[in-house]
Motif scaffolding. Structure first.
Motif: not given
Length: 308
Positions: A44-50, A30-33
């Protein structure tokens, strides 16, 4: 003289601003995204969450790629409908809304994986929780009682076998997709120091085997950089588990060294310059020097927009 051991990272096929990326995995993903978002990449970063463990990441991809998507079972917990397979960001007060959120995330991920040049996967832990009633690995326990679950350490063989299968599915969906694997440097101290080390070692062995045996699968040593180049508690947040902003930016800069094409690096530098100019607080907005500054800033903005 250097006062740390420099970690040598493999040179990767070049990344360009025209490329599309998908980042999935732990909170470090998430943070690098977010760094990529700030740098204006199409990501697109973690569309389903972490998602912390490799099996839950794999299941999420398999479901998104399946025709129509598998409908997960929902549970009612703390006044919300939740899925044990996903993060609480996909929960809702009604079952219909929760299912809509999950379906939208599946569609977003399916479309993103179909057009991406790169999938960046960050695995956080090899420890998983299984639901006692079914034996399924869960992504999130959603505050259900601990007695509902058992804890288990995945084996290297389990992780590798799962990801051989998922990588084949990904190639069927997008034959030119490249995959970049990394292990999160975030320490999972709730498991204890020893168990955290065993977990990270398991992940490192698994991703090493995958990068060695699969085509277009690469590894970036974010975990090793944190442990060897930044081995000081001043590079952690106050919780002593999360890498600090300085650490994340340093790891990001090391990734750029081995991944960015020269023109990508040049445009990235211009975007960073624009960010600094946008954050500038003028002393006198009526001055000639400030008007010249604004003209320069807007010219740079137009230059960047035309290059993206």
């Amino acid at each position: 003289m250097e006062f740390f051991t420099r970690v040598e990272a493999q040179r990767l096929p070049s990344l360009y601003y025209a490329d599309r990326l998908v980042c999935m995995g732990s909170c470090f993903a998430d943070r690098m995204g977010q760094l990529f978002r700030d740098a204006r990449f199409r990501v697109v970063v973690n569309p389903h969450g972490v998602l912390f463990n490799p099996q839950s990441i794999a299941l999420t991809i398999e479901r998104a790629l399946s025709t129509g998507g598998t409908i997960p079972e929902l549970q009612f917990q703390e006044e919300r409908w939740v899925s044990l397979d996903y993060h609480s960001q996909l929960s809702a007060t009604t079952k219909e809304e929760a299912l809509d959120k999950i379906q939208s995330a599946n569609e977003l991920l399916n479309n993103a994986l179909g057009t991406a040049q790169w999938l960046v996967l960050t695995m956080g832990t090899a420890w998983v929780y299984r639901l006692r009633a079914t034996g399924q690995v869960v992504a999130n326990c959603h505050h259900f009682p601990a007695s509902h679950f058992t804890q288990e350490l995945l084996s290297v063989q389990e992780i590798v076998a799962t990801w051989h299968r998922v990588l084949e599915l990904l190639r069927e969906r997008n034959p030119t997709l490249r995959v970049l694997l990394t292990v999160s440097p975030v320490r999972h101290l709730r498991d204890g120091m020893m168990d955290n080390s065993v977990s990270k070692a398991t992940l490192l062995l698994a991703v090493h085997q995958l990068a060695e045996s699969e085509r277009e699968v690469y590894y970036f040593p974010s975990y090793e950089i944190m442990m060897d180049e930044l081995r000081d508690y001043r590079f952690y947040e106050a919780d002593m588990t999360q890498p600090s902003v300085v650490a994340r930016e340093y790891i990001g800069s090391r990734l750029m060294e081995v991944w960015f094409a020269p023109e990508t690096r040049a445009l990235f530098a211009r975007i960073e310059q624009l960010h600094r100019m946008e954050e500038h607080i003028p002393r006198n907005t009526e001055s000639d020097s400030y008007r010249a500054f604004v003209r320069k800033r807007e010219a740079l903005r137009e230059e960047i927009e035309s290059a993206l």
